[in-house]
Design a protein around this motif. Structure first.
Motif, mmCIF file in Angstrom:
data_model
loop_
_atom_site.group_PDB
_atom_site.id
_atom_site.type_symbol
_atom_site.label_atom_id
_atom_site.label_comp_id
_atom_site.label_asym_id
_atom_site.label_seq_id
_atom_site.Cartn_x
_atom_site.Cartn_y
_atom_site.Cartn_z
ATOM 1 N N ASP A 78 -13.723 -9.347 46.291
ATOM 2 C CA ASP A 78 -14.016 -10.302 47.366
ATOM 3 C C ASP A 78 -14.861 -11.460 46.813
ATOM 4 O OD1 ASP A 78 -16.625 -8.327 49.047
ATOM 5 O OD2 ASP A 78 -16.700 -9.550 47.238
ATOM 6 N N SER A 79 -15.164 -12.400 47.661
ATOM 7 C CA SER A 79 -15.936 -13.573 47.235
ATOM 8 C C SER A 79 -17.425 -13.376 47.451
ATOM 9 C CB SER A 79 -15.454 -14.820 47.988
ATOM 10 O OG SER A 79 -15.481 -14.608 49.387
ATOM 11 N N TYR A 80 -17.823 -12.093 47.666
ATOM 12 C CA TYR A 80 -19.246 -11.788 47.893
ATOM 13 C C TYR A 80 -19.799 -10.849 46.825
ATOM 14 C CZ TYR A 80 -18.736 -13.958 52.465
ATOM 15 O OH TYR A 80 -18.513 -14.849 53.469
ATOM 16 N N ASN A 81 -19.124 -10.838 45.667
ATOM 17 C CA ASN A 81 -19.628 -10.071 44.523
ATOM 18 C C ASN A 81 -19.367 -8.568 44.624
ATOM 19 O OD1 ASN A 81 -20.822 -10.488 41.959
ATOM 20 N ND2 ASN A 81 -22.777 -9.635 42.681
ATOM 21 N N ILE A 91 -8.878 0.818 50.527
ATOM 22 C CA ILE A 91 -9.698 0.306 49.422
ATOM 23 C C ILE A 91 -10.964 1.156 49.389
ATOM 24 C CG2 ILE A 91 -10.928 -1.680 48.459
ATOM 25 C CD1 ILE A 91 -9.085 -3.482 50.123
ATOM 26 N N GLY A 92 -11.150 1.861 48.311
ATOM 27 C CA GLY A 92 -12.316 2.732 48.176
ATOM 28 C C GLY A 92 -13.086 2.442 46.901
ATOM 29 N N LYS A 93 -14.070 3.329 46.628
ATOM 30 C CA LYS A 93 -14.934 3.147 45.459
ATOM 31 C C LYS A 93 -15.439 1.704 45.355
ATOM 32 C CE LYS A 93 -13.115 6.823 42.513
ATOM 33 N NZ LYS A 93 -12.561 7.160 41.177
ATOM 34 N N ILE A 94 -15.960 1.231 46.474
ATOM 35 C CA ILE A 94 -16.434 -0.158 46.509
ATOM 36 C C ILE A 94 -17.789 -0.257 45.828
ATOM 37 C CG2 ILE A 94 -17.106 -2.069 48.028
ATOM 38 C CD1 ILE A 94 -15.118 -0.953 50.088
ATOM 39 N N ASN A 95 -17.907 -1.213 44.917
ATOM 40 C CA ASN A 95 -19.135 -1.427 44.156
ATOM 41 C C ASN A 95 -19.466 -2.916 44.096
ATOM 42 O OD1 ASN A 95 -20.029 1.202 42.445
ATOM 43 N ND2 ASN A 95 -17.801 1.187 42.753
ATOM 44 N N SER A 96 -20.725 -3.191 43.893
ATOM 45 C CA SER A 96 -21.106 -4.569 43.585
ATOM 46 C C SER A 96 -20.900 -4.783 42.092
ATOM 47 C CB SER A 96 -22.569 -4.825 43.943
ATOM 48 O OG SER A 96 -23.426 -4.115 43.060
ATOM 49 N N HIS A 97 -20.885 -6.020 41.657
ATOM 50 C CA HIS A 97 -20.696 -6.294 40.237
ATOM 51 C C HIS A 97 -21.901 -5.851 39.419
ATOM 52 C CE1 HIS A 97 -16.844 -8.390 40.136
ATOM 53 N NE2 HIS A 97 -17.169 -8.886 41.333
ATOM 54 N N GLU A 98 -23.007 -5.584 40.105
ATOM 55 C CA GLU A 98 -24.186 -5.060 39.411
ATOM 56 C C GLU A 98 -24.134 -3.542 39.296
ATOM 57 O OE1 GLU A 98 -24.425 -7.301 41.929
ATOM 58 O OE2 GLU A 98 -24.739 -8.986 40.557
ATOM 59 N N GLU A 134 -8.355 -13.144 45.799
ATOM 60 C CA GLU A 134 -9.728 -12.806 46.172
ATOM 61 C C GLU A 134 -9.849 -12.766 47.691
ATOM 62 O OE1 GLU A 134 -13.272 -15.636 45.894
ATOM 63 O OE2 GLU A 134 -13.599 -14.367 44.126
ATOM 64 N N PHE A 135 -10.403 -11.695 48.211
ATOM 65 C CA PHE A 135 -10.595 -11.541 49.648
ATOM 66 C C PHE A 135 -11.816 -12.364 50.069
ATOM 67 C CE2 PHE A 135 -10.194 -9.933 53.704
ATOM 68 C CZ PHE A 135 -11.262 -9.170 54.141
ATOM 69 N N ASN A 136 -11.652 -13.207 51.107
ATOM 70 C CA ASN A 136 -12.713 -14.160 51.449
ATOM 71 C C ASN A 136 -13.733 -13.636 52.461
ATOM 72 O OD1 ASN A 136 -10.848 -14.163 53.520
ATOM 73 N ND2 ASN A 136 -11.083 -16.337 53.985
ATOM 74 N N HIS A 137 -13.772 -12.310 52.637
ATOM 75 C CA HIS A 137 -14.788 -11.677 53.495
ATOM 76 C C HIS A 137 -15.411 -10.523 52.709
ATOM 77 C CE1 HIS A 137 -13.490 -13.833 57.154
ATOM 78 N NE2 HIS A 137 -12.270 -13.700 56.655
ATOM 79 N N PRO A 138 -16.620 -10.115 53.049
ATOM 80 C CA PRO A 138 -17.253 -9.016 52.299
ATOM 81 C C PRO A 138 -16.578 -7.671 52.579
ATOM 82 C CG PRO A 138 -18.680 -9.741 54.099
ATOM 83 C CD PRO A 138 -17.551 -10.726 54.027
#
Length: 654
Positions: free
Chosen positions: A581-584, A602-609, A554-558
């Motif tokens: 990451d650790s910011y959801n 790293i692309g297609k970045i999404n939140s868990h929501e 898990e990456f510890n920065h957003p």
């Protein structure tokens, strides 16, 4: 012609009568005398108006007819170095304690023995100056001692008269059938009321005298365990009760305002944690900061050495618990009763139940090396360890004689101490964890660990891969050591340094960023593209350093606030692998032509929501980027058996 030495009685008496260690020492000595006189009741009446007190016990009284050791108890009270007490049977046997009474302007003594019909009394003005071998101490028959007391205080204010009303004819006829009463006026104590005031106002003003009695006198006998309250082993409590001089039956009352209040017997060990406390307690191994510990445990034992019974108690109460529960004790920036909490922590030698002096030096013995950490200042915050026996004390009974120290340093005696500590460590988990935790946190051990780590690191340089950069004039011939596990700080240093040697016409200048800040905490660097000189907020990039970057970690920065991740090396990821990451937030790995053989995006970045983010993060291996950007020569360490003194390898590759 015979010659005889001369003794300056007044000077000796003057020296002995000073309350040197504590203003309430005289109370301590009188309480010990009362216990030795088999008293069942003690009453103390502070006289603030007259800077003195009235002390009464219902013991055997001071006989003027029955001799013990060729002296009567009455004469012994006024004498120097002659006692009716026998070593090992009474706490006082040097007959020095009562002399503290003579540091006063007036002493009045009233006494009566079992076989006497009337009381006897005597008053001496300025006893320290007037007493001598020629002074007549013959007492007077006293049929109305209540009147004798009243006559002493002809100008008494209400504060005193209420006490005199208590000590009336009825008191003497019903309660003073035998025993001793001592009335002191003008005691030589500075700030008398600070120490002898008995009235308390909640937690704002606490009585020094009241708590001194519990912590420093025979009435606060450390052998009184109250196992059902304190959690000491009940079996040890029964054994302690059979030790010489044990007495929990004597009741002690202190006059407070307008009544006598009972002071509980026994040293004030903290009560065991209740159910609510237990739910909040973390053990020494689990609490985040040891000084915040509320852990608690008890241990006790006894042993016989050279015919004397010794009792040991170990009361563990974490620093935070002690601070919370010992509400009456002073602590830093908070005055309570005047008795300091720090003076009640650590190791203490006790004689016949009375706490005498600290003795943390016991842990300096090599046989107790495993427990040496308990002697440090930080360790003492969490426990009190009492060693009780019939120890030989110096005249003022606040320190040990050479004979006592000889006992404490005896190998067999120390072995008994070690056996108790070993048994406690094996059977009391809290104690075992405390010792282990203290050992880890002790500064000396920290320094030793640090030193060993430093030496290991220095020695490991020969065994680490390294490289030289040939096309940077200032760095030619200089070895650079590859970062190792946990050395992401080193990755940042190397990246920052080499970024400043990248020219705008370099084939990889578009990949490099030039750091403008560097931090080992929080955001590692703020950086700009090579050739960029603007200070505008828009051109600044967020840069993070890692030793190894793996999709499995898990990456510890957003991710949404990071532009570039620089690591020394990276495991092979697969197209489409997820990185979280650790910011959801999470994203997918994409291989691009721009980062071919040096990293990925790293692309297609999404939140868990499910909320998408349009940005991308470049992940770059610094080791691979250095090889592409500069003319580097790598050297692997030579095998240990054939390693040269210089450590320069021959296996080089670009």
């Amino acid at each position: 012609m015979a010659q005889y030495p001369e003794i300056d009685y007044k000077r000796v008496l003057s020296e002995l009568s000073v309350n040197r260690k504590d203003p309430c020492e005289v109370i301590r000595e009188l309480i010990s005398n009362s216990y030795d006189a088999q008293a069942s009741k003690i009453e103390i009446f502070p006289l603030l108006q007259y800077q003195g007190f009235i002390f009464f016990d219902d013991g055997t009284g001071l006989s003027e007819t029955e001799k013990i050791n060729d002296i009567t108890p009455y004469v012994s009270f006024f004498s120097i170095g002659i006692s009716t007490k026998i070593p090992g049977e009474s706490i006082g046997y040097k007959c020095q304690g009562s002399k503290l009474c003579f540091a006063s302007k007036k002493i009045t003594l009233i006494t009566r023995c079992h076989n006497e019909e009337n009381w006897r009394s005597i008053s001496i003005d300025n006893p320290k100056d007037n007493l001598s071998p020629e002074y007549d101490i013959q007492s007077n028959l006293d049929k109305t001692p209540w009147q004798t007391i009243k006559d002493l205080f002809s100008t008494a204010r209400k504060q005193t008269t209420v006490i005199l009303e208590q000590l009336n004819e009825d008191f003497f006829l019903k309660h003073f059938l035998h025993g001793t009463m001592i009335i002191l006026q003008g005691l030589e104590v500075q700030n008398f009321s600070d120490f002898y005031e008995s009235e308390e106002i909640h937690d704002k003003k606490l009585s020094y005298l009241k708590h001194y009695i519990r912590y420093n006198t025979r009435h606060g006998d450390m052998r009184i365990l109250r196992s059902n309250e304190t959690d000491f082993p009940s079996g040890k409590e029964r054994i302690f009760k059979h030790s010489p001089g044990y007495n929990e039956e004597c009741e002690l009352y202190l006059w407070t305002k307008d009544t006598c209040k009972k002071i509980e017997a026994g040293y004030p060990y903290l009560h065991k944690p209740n159910d609510i406390e237990k739910s909040l307690i973390s053990s020494p191994a689990k609490v985040s900061r040891l000084n915040d510990g509320r852990f608690s445990a008890r241990g006790a034992t006894s042993f016989t050495f050279e015919g004397i019974t010794y009792c040991l108690t170990l009361a563990i109460d974490g620093n935070r618990r002690a601070l919370d529960k010992y509400e009456e004790l002073d602590r830093q920036r908070s005055k309570k009763s005047g008795i300091r909490l720090t003076d009640q922590r650590g190791v203490f030698i006790c004689s016949d139940g009375v706490k005498i002096c600290p003795y943390n030096e016991i842990f300096e013995d090599s046989k107790l090396a495993e427990y040496a950490v308990l002697g440090t200042s930080g360790a003492k915050l969490h426990y009190i360890f009492m060693i009780n026996g019939t120890f030989d004390l110096v005249t003022n009974r606040t320190s040990l004689t050479e004979a006592a120290l000889k006992t404490l340093n005896n190998d067999s005696f120390i072995e008994n101490i070690k056996q108790f500590l070993d048994h406690s460590k094996y059977n009391i988990e809290c104690f075992r964890e405390l010792v282990d935790r203290l050992n880890k946190e002790t500064q000396d051990i920290k320094l030793d660990i640090y030193t060993r780590k430093l030496n290991t690191l220095k020695q490991s340089i020969l065994d680490r891969s390294r490289f030289i950069v040939n096309d940077i004039e200032h760095l030619k011939g200089q070895w650079f050591v590859e970062p190792g596990t946990g050395e992401e700080y080193s990755v940042g240093i190397l990246y920052t340094m080499f970024a400043h040697f990248v020219t705008i016409d370099s084939s990889y200048s578009h990949v490099w960023l030039r750091p403008r800040t560097f931090s080992s905490m929080g955001i590692d660097s703020i950086a700009v593209k090579i050739g960029e000189n603007s200070l505008s907020e828009k051109v600044q990039k967020a840069l993070e350093y890692k030793y190894i970057f793996s999709p499995n970690d898990e990456f510890n920065h957003p991710l949404i606030l990071t532009d570039q991740i620089v690591c020394w090396d990276m495991p092979n990821g697969k197209e489409g692998d997820f990185i979280r990451d650790s910011y959801n937030f999470y994203g997918e790995i994409f291989f691009t032509e721009e980062l071919d053989e040096i990293g990925y995006e790293i692309g297609k970045i999404n939140s868990h929501e499910g909320e998408p983010y349009a940005g991308k993060v470049k992940v770059i291996s610094l080791k691979k980027l250095l090889k592409k950007t500069f003319d580097c020569q790598w050297a692997s360490p030579a095998p240990k058996a054939t390693a040269s003194a210089t450590g320069k390898g021959k296996n080089k590759s670009k």
